[in-house]
Structure formats: C-alpha cells, structure tokens
Design a protein around this motif. Structure first.
Motif, PDB file in Angstrom:
ATOM      1  N   MET A   1       0.879  -1.121   0.052  1.00 50.09           N
ATOM      2  CA  MET A   1       0.004   0.004  -0.173  1.00 50.09           C
ATOM      3  C   MET A   1       1.015   1.286   0.023  1.00 50.09           C
ATOM      4  N   LYS A   2       0.365   2.203  -0.799  1.00 49.41           N
ATOM      5  CA  LYS A   2       1.231   3.363  -0.911  1.00 49.41           C
ATOM      6  C   LYS A   2       0.521   4.412   0.007  1.00 49.41           C
ATOM      7  N   ILE A   3       1.106   5.175   0.954  1.00 48.05           N
ATOM      8  CA  ILE A   3       0.314   6.233   1.811  1.00 48.05           C
ATOM      9  C   ILE A   3       0.941   7.662   1.668  1.00 48.05           C
ATOM     10  N   TYR A   4       0.055   8.224   1.563  1.00 47.88           N
ATOM     11  CA  TYR A   4       0.342   9.803   1.446  1.00 47.88           C
ATOM     12  C   TYR A   4      -0.029  10.499   2.697  1.00 47.88           C
ATOM     13  N   PHE A   5       1.033  10.851   3.562  1.00 49.34           N
ATOM     14  CA  PHE A   5       0.662  11.342   4.972  1.00 49.34           C
ATOM     15  C   PHE A   5       0.894  13.064   4.434  1.00 49.34           C
ATOM     16  N   SER A   6      -0.144  13.529   5.227  1.00 47.12           N
ATOM     17  CA  SER A   6      -0.079  15.082   5.104  1.00 47.12           C
ATOM     18  C   SER A   6      -0.165  15.874   6.331  1.00 47.12           C
ATOM     19  N   GLY A   7       0.587  16.877   6.583  1.00 48.45           N
ATOM     20  CA  GLY A   7       0.327  17.534   7.849  1.00 48.45           C
ATOM     21  C   GLY A   7       1.287  18.935   7.396  1.00 48.45           C
ATOM     22  N   SER A   8       0.657  19.819   8.171  1.00 49.78           N
ATOM     23  CA  SER A   8       1.195  21.326   7.977  1.00 49.78           C
ATOM     24  C   SER A   8       2.606  21.193   8.158  1.00 49.78           C
ATOM     25  N   ILE A   9       3.364  21.895   7.239  1.00 48.86           N
ATOM     26  CA  ILE A   9       4.862  21.873   7.193  1.00 48.86           C
ATOM     27  C   ILE A   9       5.341  23.374   7.667  1.00 48.86           C
ATOM     28  N   ARG A  10       4.832  24.289   6.704  1.00 45.72           N
ATOM     29  CA  ARG A  10       5.374  25.687   7.135  1.00 45.72           C
ATOM     30  C   ARG A  10       4.850  26.231   8.409  1.00 45.72           C
ATOM     31  N   GLY A  11       3.619  25.750   8.733  1.00 47.52           N
ATOM     32  CA  GLY A  11       2.990  26.350  10.270  1.00 47.52           C
ATOM     33  C   GLY A  11       3.007  25.115  11.256  1.00 47.52           C
ATOM     34  N   GLY A  12       3.424  24.099  11.003  1.00 48.05           N
ATOM     35  CA  GLY A  12       3.076  22.708  12.136  1.00 48.05           C
ATOM     36  C   GLY A  12       4.575  22.131  12.469  1.00 48.05           C
ATOM     37  N   GLN A  13       5.520  23.036  12.377  1.00 42.13           N
ATOM     38  CA  GLN A  13       7.013  22.545  12.852  1.00 42.13           C
ATOM     39  C   GLN A  13       7.089  22.030  14.257  1.00 42.13           C
ATOM     40  N   GLN A  14       5.997  22.656  15.030  1.00 46.08           N
ATOM     41  CA  GLN A  14       5.815  22.300  16.557  1.00 46.08           C
ATOM     42  C   GLN A  14       5.492  20.676  16.576  1.00 46.08           C
ATOM     43  N   ASP A  15       4.838  20.183  15.611  1.00 47.73           N
ATOM     44  CA  ASP A  15       4.012  19.037  15.439  1.00 47.73           C
ATOM     45  C   ASP A  15       5.158  17.980  14.797  1.00 47.73           C
ATOM     46  N   VAL A  16       6.290  18.370  14.488  1.00 48.39           N
ATOM     47  CA  VAL A  16       6.877  17.446  13.526  1.00 48.39           C
ATOM     48  C   VAL A  16       7.425  16.146  14.366  1.00 48.39           C
ATOM     49  N   GLU A  17       7.497  16.052  15.626  1.00 52.31           N
ATOM     50  CA  GLU A  17       7.883  14.921  16.389  1.00 52.31           C
ATOM     51  C   GLU A  17       6.464  13.958  16.391  1.00 52.31           C
ATOM     52  N   TRP A  58       2.414  12.332  -5.813  1.00 50.45           N
ATOM     53  CA  TRP A  58       2.326  11.451  -4.938  1.00 50.45           C
ATOM     54  C   TRP A  58       0.872  11.134  -4.564  1.00 50.45           C
ATOM     55  N   VAL A  59       0.094  12.212  -4.588  1.00 46.90           N
ATOM     56  CA  VAL A  59      -1.150  12.055  -3.948  1.00 46.90           C
ATOM     57  C   VAL A  59      -2.124  11.116  -5.251  1.00 46.90           C
ATOM     58  N   ILE A  60      -1.663  11.276  -6.316  1.00 44.55           N
ATOM     59  CA  ILE A  60      -2.160  10.325  -7.552  1.00 44.55           C
ATOM     60  C   ILE A  60      -1.908   8.762  -7.315  1.00 44.55           C
ATOM     61  N   GLU A  61      -0.452   8.849  -6.997  1.00 44.55           N
ATOM     62  CA  GLU A  61       0.061   7.426  -6.975  1.00 44.55           C
ATOM     63  C   GLU A  61      -0.416   6.607  -5.583  1.00 44.55           C
ATOM     64  N   SER A  62      -0.809   7.475  -4.510  1.00 47.51           N
ATOM     65  CA  SER A  62      -0.983   6.837  -3.308  1.00 47.51           C
ATOM     66  C   SER A  62      -2.566   5.943  -3.144  1.00 47.51           C
ATOM     67  N   ASP A  63      -2.415   4.902  -2.479  1.00 50.32           N
ATOM     68  CA  ASP A  63      -3.789   4.388  -2.215  1.00 50.32           C
ATOM     69  C   ASP A  63      -4.651   4.834  -1.206  1.00 50.32           C
ATOM     70  N   VAL A  64      -3.917   5.533  -0.079  1.00 48.21           N
ATOM     71  CA  VAL A  64      -4.692   6.188   0.887  1.00 48.21           C
ATOM     72  C   VAL A  64      -4.157   7.588   1.442  1.00 48.21           C
ATOM     73  N   LEU A  65      -4.726   8.539   1.728  1.00 49.09           N
ATOM     74  CA  LEU A  65      -4.250   9.742   2.271  1.00 49.09           C
ATOM     75  C   LEU A  65      -4.461   9.822   3.716  1.00 49.09           C
ATOM     76  N   VAL A  66      -3.589   9.825   4.531  1.00 48.35           N
ATOM     77  CA  VAL A  66      -3.477  10.103   6.143  1.00 48.35           C
ATOM     78  C   VAL A  66      -3.177  11.551   6.308  1.00 48.35           C
ATOM     79  N   ALA A  67      -4.014  12.485   6.970  1.00 42.78           N
ATOM     80  CA  ALA A  67      -3.787  13.692   7.330  1.00 42.78           C
ATOM     81  C   ALA A  67      -3.747  13.950   8.930  1.00 42.78           C
ATOM     82  N   GLU A  68      -2.878  14.483   9.330  1.00 39.50           N
ATOM     83  CA  GLU A  68      -2.941  15.105  10.743  1.00 39.50           C
ATOM     84  C   GLU A  68      -3.341  16.423  10.604  1.00 39.50           C
ATOM     85  N   VAL A  69      -4.501  16.727  11.089  1.00 36.08           N
ATOM     86  CA  VAL A  69      -5.237  18.458  10.798  1.00 36.08           C
ATOM     87  C   VAL A  69      -5.321  19.024  12.032  1.00 36.08           C
TER      88      VAL A  69
END
Length: 133
Positions: A1-17, A58-69
């Motif tokens: 399975m190919k997973i696209y993980f999405s999370g705030s990059i420019r505004g979410g560096q406090q959540d990188v861990e 990558w979104v096109i290639e993925s089987d599922v998108l998981v987003a931390e919102v």
C-alpha cells in the motif's frame, strides 16, 4: 500500500515529532511517500510549482491519504480536496488544542474518516483499526 501522509509543514513545525511518530506507525502498513514531513524543514532548491507537482503526483500514486489536521493548513486542505476528487480513502487525525478543534469543513465531510486523539497511542490504534480493515 502507498500512503500519502499530510501535515502542516510551514505552520506545523511544532508537531514534527508527532508527524514522525505517525509516519513510523504508517510504515507498518505500507510505503509512506512523504516521509520528509516527519523531519524539520530544511532548505531545498525546489520551486513552489515543483513541490506542488511532485506532491500531486504522490497523491495520484497513493492508495490512501492520512492527514494530521490539528494545525490549520491551506496545503493540507488542498491535498484533502484533491484526494476527495480522486475518490481516495482519507483518514484525518486531530487533537483539540487549547480548547480549539479542527475545522467543521473537515469534521463535517461524510467522505472523510475523522478521528480525535489525545495521545500517540490512541492515534496508532485508530490507524491500525482503519488500515487493517
């Protein structure tokens, strides 16, 4: 399975861990196409268009998108919207922060699977339940 993980990059560096821990969990279920989101921002030489085009491929290639919102992000919302148009399964994880919760546009969309979590262990259980069914 190919997973696209999405999370705030420019505004979410406090959540990188947190992103890193979620990505490590996701690796048990398949290939995470966006592993770099779990590391601190590093200077790269890509243009905004190159980043957009790479990520959309990558979104096109993925089987599922998981987003931390938990952290609002125009980019994450855009990726979710595009994945919805592509009829991709989408799992959204969020935490309430300082009494604020995630957008009603995300939680209210019946085409998304949205889950609130308080600890990483809860998030991992949610992912296990969703990705093994």
């Amino acid at each position: 399975m190919k997973i696209y993980f999405s999370g705030s990059i420019r505004g979410g560096q406090q959540d990188v861990e947190i992103y890193h821990e979620i990505i490590e969990e996701l690796k048990q279920y398949g290939t995470v196409l966006t592993e770099h989101i779990g590391t601190k921002i590093k200077k790269n030489n890509m243009t905004d268009q190159e980043i957009h085009d790479r990520d959309m491929n990558w979104v096109i290639e993925s089987d599922v998108l998981v987003a931390e919102v938990s952290t609002p992000s125009l980019g994450v919302g855009y990726e979710i919207g595009r994945a919805l148009d592509m009829k991709k399964p989408i799992i959204c994880l969020y935490r309430s922060i300082n009494g604020k919760t995630t957008s009603a546009m995300i939680r209210g969309c019946t085409d998304l699977q949205c889950f609130e979590y308080a600890t990483l262990e809860e998030a991992k259980k949610i992912l296990k339940n969703q990705l093994t069914h």
